[in-house]
Design a protein around this motif. Structure first.
Motif, short mmCIF file in Angstrom:
data_model
loop_
_atom_site.label_atom_id
_atom_site.label_comp_id
_atom_site.label_asym_id
_atom_site.label_seq_id
_atom_site.Cartn_x
_atom_site.Cartn_y
_atom_site.Cartn_z
N THR A 3 9.19 4.81 32.39
CA THR A 3 9.29 4.13 31.11
C THR A 3 8.23 3.04 30.99
O THR A 3 7.82 2.45 31.99
CB THR A 3 10.70 3.52 30.93
OG1 THR A 3 10.81 2.93 29.63
CG2 THR A 3 10.99 2.46 31.98
N HIS A 4 7.81 2.78 29.77
CA HIS A 4 6.77 1.77 29.52
C HIS A 4 7.43 0.60 28.80
O HIS A 4 7.35 0.46 27.58
CB HIS A 4 5.66 2.38 28.66
CG HIS A 4 4.50 1.45 28.44
ND1 HIS A 4 4.07 0.57 29.40
CD2 HIS A 4 3.67 1.28 27.37
CE1 HIS A 4 3.02 -0.11 28.93
NE2 HIS A 4 2.78 0.29 27.71
N ARG A 5 8.10 -0.24 29.58
CA ARG A 5 8.84 -1.35 28.99
C ARG A 5 8.28 -2.72 29.33
O ARG A 5 8.71 -3.71 28.74
CB ARG A 5 10.32 -1.28 29.43
CG ARG A 5 11.11 -0.19 28.73
CD ARG A 5 12.56 -0.22 29.12
NE ARG A 5 13.38 0.61 28.25
CZ ARG A 5 14.70 0.74 28.38
NH1 ARG A 5 15.32 0.08 29.34
NH2 ARG A 5 15.38 1.50 27.54
N ILE A 13 5.85 -4.75 28.53
CA ILE A 13 4.79 -4.87 27.53
C ILE A 13 4.35 -6.32 27.35
O ILE A 13 3.16 -6.60 27.21
CB ILE A 13 5.28 -4.31 26.17
CG1 ILE A 13 5.67 -2.84 26.33
CG2 ILE A 13 4.21 -4.47 25.09
CD1 ILE A 13 6.30 -2.24 25.09
N PHE A 14 5.30 -7.25 27.36
CA PHE A 14 4.99 -8.64 27.02
C PHE A 14 5.10 -9.54 28.24
O PHE A 14 6.10 -9.48 28.97
CB PHE A 14 5.96 -9.15 25.94
CG PHE A 14 5.97 -8.31 24.70
CD1 PHE A 14 4.91 -8.35 23.81
CD2 PHE A 14 7.04 -7.48 24.43
CE1 PHE A 14 4.92 -7.57 22.67
CE2 PHE A 14 7.06 -6.71 23.29
CZ PHE A 14 5.99 -6.74 22.41
N ASN A 15 4.08 -10.37 28.46
CA ASN A 15 4.16 -11.37 29.51
C ASN A 15 5.34 -12.30 29.23
O ASN A 15 5.59 -12.68 28.10
CB ASN A 15 2.87 -12.19 29.58
CG ASN A 15 1.70 -11.40 30.11
OD1 ASN A 15 1.89 -10.48 30.91
ND2 ASN A 15 0.49 -11.74 29.69
N GLY A 16 6.05 -12.67 30.29
CA GLY A 16 7.20 -13.53 30.14
C GLY A 16 8.50 -12.79 29.90
O GLY A 16 9.56 -13.41 29.88
N ALA A 17 8.42 -11.47 29.71
CA ALA A 17 9.63 -10.68 29.47
C ALA A 17 9.87 -9.65 30.56
O ALA A 17 10.81 -8.87 30.46
CB ALA A 17 9.54 -9.99 28.11
N HIS A 18 9.04 -9.62 31.59
CA HIS A 18 9.14 -8.57 32.60
C HIS A 18 10.44 -8.63 33.39
O HIS A 18 11.06 -7.60 33.65
CB HIS A 18 7.95 -8.64 33.56
CG HIS A 18 6.66 -8.24 32.91
ND1 HIS A 18 5.46 -8.24 33.60
CD2 HIS A 18 6.37 -7.83 31.66
CE1 HIS A 18 4.49 -7.84 32.80
NE2 HIS A 18 5.02 -7.59 31.61
N GLU A 19 10.86 -9.84 33.79
CA GLU A 19 12.08 -9.94 34.58
C GLU A 19 13.28 -9.44 33.80
O GLU A 19 14.09 -8.66 34.32
CB GLU A 19 12.31 -11.39 35.02
CG GLU A 19 13.57 -11.56 35.86
CD GLU A 19 13.81 -13.00 36.27
OE1 GLU A 19 14.81 -13.24 36.98
OE2 GLU A 19 13.01 -13.88 35.89
#
Length: 217
Positions: free
Chosen positions: A99-101, A103-109
């Motif tokens: 999956t390609h989820r 996408i945004f820095n700060g939202a990975h965790e």
């Protein structure tokens, strides 16, 4: 020549295992105060322009859906996905979630943690969990995807892809499936074909020989 009956199944999540559009619709309604009746099912692969969103608005709405509404935790599973994947897993299919989820820095965790929680909560079996956009570089024998972009890139590298039927991918050639029961039947057929290629064990004429190999000389 070595024979291996293991079949690796590359499984997309959004709009294949999980109802991304339904969860995103709920978040957009909350964020923008829109009438949910106006947010019709997506028929084009263009970041929800049919909902009146620009690409920048879509990106921001998606980011807020992930971080504020924890969309990846609260999506509904599509009918039959858990049962189908358990059936395949029990038959020896190696399930690789791709999956390609991130996408945004700060939202990975949050994205990664909520994805893993959702998979466990809805009893989705898997051996690997890959967060990657460049799916052709993640080895699998057959892929299931809904994205026209992903399907095209996978097929360009010779990969076998099942198209999970959505209104925005109807112009793409099959094989096409619209339910997890169809995916199960297709993958089990591939698995049976692999097993038929395995060499049969050799039988010694006149009974079983129990001595040492050098005793035969």
């Amino acid at each position: 020549m070595a024979f291996d009956s293991t079949l690796v199944l590359g499984v997309d999540l959004d709009a294949v295992c999980a109802d991304y559009e339904g969860a995103f619709r709920t978040s957009v309604v909350r964020q923008m105060g829109l009438d949910p009746e106006r947010l019709l099912p997506q028929t084009r692969w263009d970041a929800y322009s049919e909902w009146g969103l620009t690409f920048e608005q879509f990106e921001e709405a998606h980011r807020r859906a992930v971080l504020e509404d924890r969309m990846f935790r609260h999506m509904d599973p599509l009918p039959g996905v858990s049962e189908a994947l358990w059936r395949l897993s029990d038959e020896g299919v190696w399930i690789r979630i791709i999956t390609h989820r991130l996408i945004f820095n700060g939202a990975h965790e949050v994205s990664a943690a909520d994805t893993a929680w959702w998979l466990d909560h809805h009893r989705i079996p898997y051996r690997d969990l890959c967060f990657i956009g460049d799916k052709p570089h993640v080895g699998a024998d057959v892929y299931i995807d809904d994205s026209p972009t992903n399907i095209a890139s996978l097929r360009a590298t010779g990969r076998t892809v099942l198209v999970f039927d959505q209104s925005y991918n109807r112009d793409i050639a099959g094989p096409r499936v619209s339910a997890w029961s169809e995916i199960t039947a297709y993958v089990l057929g591939l698995l049976e074909g692999r097993r038929r290629q395995l060499p049969l064990p050799l039988e010694q004429p006149g009974g079983e020989f129990e001595g040492r190999p050098e005793d035969l000389s």
